[in-house]
Design an enzyme around this catalytic site. Structure first.
Site, PDB file in Angstrom:
ATOM      1  N   HIS A 101       3.303   8.224   5.904  1.00  0.00           N
ATOM      2  CA  HIS A 101       3.399   6.844   6.404  1.00  0.00           C
ATOM      3  C   HIS A 101       3.350   6.948   7.930  1.00  0.00           C
ATOM      4  O   HIS A 101       4.370   6.992   8.607  1.00  0.00           O
ATOM      5  CB  HIS A 101       4.678   6.181   5.874  1.00  0.00           C
TER       6      HIS A 101
HETATM    7  C1  LIG Z   1      -0.195  11.428  -1.466  1.00  0.00           C
HETATM    8  C2  LIG Z   1      -0.021  10.099  -0.813  1.00  0.00           C
HETATM    9  C3  LIG Z   1       0.649   9.080  -1.492  1.00  0.00           C
HETATM   10  C4  LIG Z   1       0.839   7.836  -0.889  1.00  0.00           C
HETATM   11  N1  LIG Z   1       1.479   6.855  -1.595  1.00  0.00           N
HETATM   12  C5  LIG Z   1       1.674   5.642  -1.027  1.00  0.00           C
HETATM   13  C6  LIG Z   1       2.316   4.587  -1.757  1.00  0.00           C
HETATM   14  O1  LIG Z   1       2.690   4.740  -2.918  1.00  0.00           O
HETATM   15  N2  LIG Z   1       2.501   3.399  -1.128  1.00  0.00           N
HETATM   16  C7  LIG Z   1       2.090   3.188   0.145  1.00  0.00           C
HETATM   17  O2  LIG Z   1       2.308   2.094   0.664  1.00  0.00           O
HETATM   18  N3  LIG Z   1       1.448   4.163   0.842  1.00  0.00           N
HETATM   19  C8  LIG Z   1       1.230   5.373   0.288  1.00  0.00           C
HETATM   20  N4  LIG Z   1       0.582   6.359   0.997  1.00  0.00           N
HETATM   21  C9  LIG Z   1       0.126   6.053   2.357  1.00  0.00           C
HETATM   22  C10 LIG Z   1      -1.194   5.293   2.337  1.00  0.00           C
HETATM   23  O3  LIG Z   1      -2.188   6.083   1.756  1.00  0.00           O
HETATM   24  C11 LIG Z   1      -1.553   4.910   3.762  1.00  0.00           C
HETATM   25  O4  LIG Z   1      -0.532   4.091   4.284  1.00  0.00           O
HETATM   26  C12 LIG Z   1      -2.844   4.105   3.842  1.00  0.00           C
HETATM   27  O5  LIG Z   1      -3.906   4.762   3.220  1.00  0.00           O
HETATM   28  C13 LIG Z   1      -3.163   3.857   5.299  1.00  0.00           C
HETATM   29  O6  LIG Z   1      -4.285   3.066   5.378  1.00  0.00           O
HETATM   30  P1  LIG Z   1      -5.241   3.142   6.642  1.00  0.00           P
HETATM   31  O7  LIG Z   1      -6.383   2.240   6.342  1.00  0.00           O
HETATM   32  O8  LIG Z   1      -4.471   2.936   7.870  1.00  0.00           O
HETATM   33  O9  LIG Z   1      -5.720   4.676   6.697  1.00  0.00           O
HETATM   34  P2  LIG Z   1      -6.625   5.470   5.664  1.00  0.00           P
HETATM   35  O10 LIG Z   1      -6.406   4.990   4.298  1.00  0.00           O
HETATM   36  O11 LIG Z   1      -6.419   6.897   5.954  1.00  0.00           O
HETATM   37  O12 LIG Z   1      -8.110   5.047   6.046  1.00  0.00           O
HETATM   38  C14 LIG Z   1      -8.664   5.360   7.301  1.00  0.00           C
HETATM   39  C15 LIG Z   1     -10.174   5.286   7.185  1.00  0.00           C
HETATM   40  O13 LIG Z   1     -10.731   5.505   8.471  1.00  0.00           O
HETATM   41  C16 LIG Z   1     -11.753   6.470   8.406  1.00  0.00           C
HETATM   42  N5  LIG Z   1     -11.783   7.171   9.712  1.00  0.00           N
HETATM   43  C17 LIG Z   1     -10.810   7.964  10.235  1.00  0.00           C
HETATM   44  N6  LIG Z   1     -11.201   8.421  11.443  1.00  0.00           N
HETATM   45  C18 LIG Z   1     -12.421   7.904  11.692  1.00  0.00           C
HETATM   46  C19 LIG Z   1     -13.353   8.020  12.766  1.00  0.00           C
HETATM   47  N7  LIG Z   1     -13.091   8.768  13.835  1.00  0.00           N
HETATM   48  N8  LIG Z   1     -14.534   7.359  12.671  1.00  0.00           N
HETATM   49  C20 LIG Z   1     -14.832   6.609  11.571  1.00  0.00           C
HETATM   50  N9  LIG Z   1     -13.984   6.468  10.530  1.00  0.00           N
HETATM   51  C21 LIG Z   1     -12.794   7.098  10.592  1.00  0.00           C
HETATM   52  C22 LIG Z   1     -11.379   7.354   7.220  1.00  0.00           C
HETATM   53  O14 LIG Z   1     -12.515   7.955   6.632  1.00  0.00           O
HETATM   54  C23 LIG Z   1     -10.760   6.351   6.272  1.00  0.00           C
HETATM   55  O15 LIG Z   1     -11.716   5.759   5.446  1.00  0.00           O
HETATM   56  C24 LIG Z   1       0.362   7.605   0.422  1.00  0.00           C
HETATM   57  C25 LIG Z   1      -0.325   8.622   1.100  1.00  0.00           C
HETATM   58  C26 LIG Z   1      -0.520   9.852   0.495  1.00  0.00           C
HETATM   59  C27 LIG Z   1      -1.251  10.928   1.230  1.00  0.00           C
END
Ligand SMILES: Cc1cc2nc3c(=O)[nH]c(=O)nc-3n(C[C@H](O)[C@H](O)[C@H](O)COP(=O)(O)OP(=O)(O)OC[C@H]3O[C@@H](n4cnc5c(N)ncnc54)[C@H](O)[C@@H]3O)c2cc1C
Ligand code: SF4
Lengths: 137, 518
Positions: free
Chosen positions: B453
């Site tokens: 997180h």
């Molecule tokens: C094992 C595990 C279990 C989890 N369980 C939960 C849960 O039960 N409940 C919960 O609320 N959260 C959970 N989480 C956390 C949750 O996955 C994250 O909070 C969420 O995915 C964050 O979303 P985000 O869009 O910020 O980042 P991400 O989902 O990581 O997405 C970021 C995106 O940006 C892209 N990206 C990154 N850098 C670049 C770049 N330089 N250029 C272009 N694209 C880029 C990536 O490819 C990706 O598609 C869990 C995480 C893990 C690892």
């Protein structure tokens, strides 16, 4: 108790041991060794039958001399443990190398608990089934 | 979700993603055939966009200690929710008022009720099943889209014991279809593999939003690693620069930009974008980009219950203890959420029994006996924002394959959490005792476990001198740049962050559309 839940595996394990080894025309001594290796697998693992994928995979994974020692029951405790881990996980994990998976759902660790737990990534039952008391709880 | 809303409103939208598009069936096949099965084994390596793995984070994340920030994320279309546990919690109103209520941490520049309707919208978009009027669940203006998921037999036994001990133990809100089709996705049938890949798509994942955005007309550009945002003389962002796997550079101009690249890569992009119009990096006039890094430092304790409960039936986490989410104790030590893990523990148990030298029927029976009884309770602890906890582009010139600096992390968990973690472990020992476990079967993890997180490093606030974005997640320094990530959160609370990311994203989407099409 456990045996009654093993029908799928009994079926898988029913094929002749000679068919476990790659190449159809095995010399008789190879055939005997293969049978003996399969017998060691069953005895060590505590299962009357073991899916072909596991015994054949383990047979392929271990070097010839290890397989012979296991078949002839002269294996060291460490080697026996290595065979058991291979059969229970479906993955050969040599001490000094990367692991290699040759089976997943057939792994004996899942067979040991299959009356109460599904193999992860395979559907466990009707939606909400998990609220029921497991058969062996 | 922002892209979907904007495309629906007829705006021209391009989504840049550094990784490939992946298919669920391929991910499931890769999982089943991979050698050791880890959280990352379903996901193809992306050599040009390294993905940290918990087991080997030093391949990419550079840990400067004193504690490791061993986070893990997926770089592919859809992101890290491909392998989440779908726990979809709202913050409590007090989670956003830590400073004024308890004198620690920071307040949000928002009130809970400002985003309550967006929480509801996010729950409806993702399909959340949850309990009505559960203790320490946030107040709500409408029911959960689906009723609470049934507790497993194991959870039911825990429920009885925990209630007798005075705890509030509830069915966790989860973005997972409960005994019904929702948004065209099937009901969860207990494949018990939510982490690392749900084989049937019963739980929500980020790729769904991308697919909807594409269907509404958004363009998707894959394998595009954004590494620089250009700032114009008027302070507006004029273009994003990205590299392809072969290091070819492209530039894409737009009227508005939304950075949604997770809580580590996002701040890293801002800090890499130093230039004449942004000498300390983009959005960084406050020097707060990369700072205040938080997570839920975790504990995990296992023990053997007296009777067989069979963890591993149904979704990976179904229930939680909520009583410690809030209270006056927060002025002294961290809030917590405790969870009963519902993952099949057989592999570790079988290996340990073999190592002990068991064979034959004795081995097989021991594997059954222990698997039925091995219980695990995990806990998330609320960490406070501390500007010295930070991520920055490698200060030692360490780079990835594209030549981009690797993230370097300084991270210290602190006493506020340590005091609570000690108390958590004692509480788990008491719970174990109630379940008939012997004291010798209780094992606690050492230190803290990461919980992915990734919070705080582009912190939200009213004052541009000590925060990066405002209450609308818009950069103080650049009026056409928004950040959609838990990196904007001023507090991490004790609950999983993704539902709040989604609520803020839907709210942001609406703002952007209203601004573009007044
Ligand atoms: C094992 C595990 C279990 C989890 N369980 C939960 C849960 O039960 N409940 C919960 O609320 N959260 C959970 N989480 C956390 C949750 O996955 C994250 O909070 C969420 O995915 C964050 O979303 P985000 O869009 O910020 O980042 P991400 O989902 O990581 O997405 C970021 C995106 O940006 C892209 N990206 C990154 N850098 C670049 C770049 N330089 N250029 C272009 N694209 C880029 C990536 O490819 C990706 O598609 C869990 C995480 C893990 C690892
Ligand atoms: S339990 Fe199974 S079907 Fe349900 S969400 Fe998890 S993996 Fe998907």
């Amino acid at each position: 108790m456990i045996e009654t839940h093993l029908s799928r595996r009994l079926f898988l394990g029913g094929a002749s041991a000679a068919a476990l080894m790659p190449g159809a025309a095995l010399a008789q001594s190879d055939g005997r060794k293969t049978l003996a290796f399969a017998a060691t697998c069953r005895e060590l693992a505590g299962f009357d039958t073991i899916p072909n994928a596991l015994v054949a995979g383990a047979a392929r994974a271990f070097p010839d001399e290890d397989r012979t020692a296991l078949a002839e029951k002269t294996a060291s405790p460490d080697l026996s443990k290595s065979l058991l881990k291979t059969l229970y996980t479906g993955m050969y994990s040599p001490e000094d190398g990367d692991p290699t998976r040759f089976a997943y759902a057939e792994a004996l660790m899942y067979a040991a608990v299959e009356d109460s737990l599904n193999v992860p990534s395979y559907c466990g039952g009707v939606p909400g089934y998990w609220a029921e008391k497991p058969v062996s709880a | 979700m922002v892209a979907h809303r904007a495309a629906q409103a007829g705006l021209k939208v391009s989504i840049l993603c550094d990784g490939p598009q992946v298919q669920r069936e391929d991910l499931v096949d890769r999982f089943r055939s991979s050698d050791p099965q880890t959280m990352m084994s379903p996901y193809p390596p992306v050599p040009h966009a390294p993905q940290p793995q918990v087991a080997r984070t030093d391949d990419y994340l550079i840990q400067k200690g004193p504690h490791a920030y061993d986070q893990q994320y997926i770089r592919a279309v859809g992101g890290t929710t491909w392998h989440w546990a779908a726990a979809a919690w709202r913050y409590l109103p007090n989670d956003m008022k830590l400073k004024s209520r308890y004198g620690v941490g920071r307040d949000w520049p928002l009130d809970y009720w400002d985003i309550e309707p967006w929480y509801q919208a996010a729950e409806e978009e993702m399909g959340v099943a949850g309990p009505e009027d559960a203790p320490f669940d946030a107040p709500r203006s409408a029911p959960y889209p689906m009723p609470a998921a049934p507790l497993s037999y194991m959870d039911q036994v825990f429920h009885e014991k925990l209630t007798a001990l005075g705890y509030d133990h509830v069915s966790a809100p989860q973005a997972r279809n409960n005994q019904q089709v929702y948004d065209g996705r099937p009901p969860c049938c207990g494949n018990a593999n939510c982490m690392p890949i749900c084989p049937i798509g019963a739980q929500y994942s980020g790729n769904i939003a991308v697919e909807k955005a594409q269907a509404a007309g958004a363009e998707l550009i894959t394998n595009a690693v954004v590494h620089h945002l250009e700032v114009g003389d008027d302070g507006e962002i004029i273009a994003a620069r990205y590299l392809t796997p072969s290091r070819e550079e492209f530039r894409i101009e737009a009227d508005r930009f939304v950075l949604a690249a997770n809580g580590i890569e996002g701040p890293k992009i801002l800090l890499m974008s130093t230039q004449e119009n942004a000498p300390e990096g983009v959005a960084n006039s406050s020097d707060m980009v990369g700072r205040n890094l938080m997570d839920h430092p975790g504990t995990s304790s296992s023990f053997d219950s007296e009777v067989p409960l069979w963890p591993g039936r149904g979704p990976n986490v179904i229930s939680a203890i909520t009583s410690l989410r809030d209270g006056d104790f927060r002025s002294e030590h961290a809030a917590r959420k405790l969870m009963i893990l519902n993952m099949n523990p057989v592999e570790g148990i079988a290996k340990a029994a073999i190592d002990e030298g068991l064979t034959g029927t004795e081995l097989r029976e021991a594997v059954r006996h222990r698997t039925a009884r091995r219980q695990v309770i995990t806990a998330f602890h609320e960490q406070l924002p501390d500007p010295s906890n930070r991520i920055r582009p490698s200060t030692e010139g360490k780079t990835d394959r594209l030549g981009l600096p690797r993230p370097e992390i300084h991270y210290d968990v602190g006493d506020y959490v340590a005091r609570a973690a000690e108390d958590t472990r004692k509480r788990v020992e008491r719970i174990a005792e109630t379940l008939g476990a012997t004291a010798s079967s209780v094992e606690h993890n050492e230190g803290y476990l990461p919980n992915n997180h990734i919070t705080g490093a582009t912190i939200m606030g009213d004052d541009p001198r000590d925060s990066v974005v405002d209450a609308d997640c818009r950069a103080h320094d650049h009026p056409n740049l928004w950040i959609s990530s838990s990196s904007t959160f001023p507090s991490v609370s004790s609950v999983n962050v993704t539902l709040t990311i989604a609520a803020l994203a839907l709210r942001m989407g609406e703002h952007i559309v209203n601004e573009a099409r007044p």
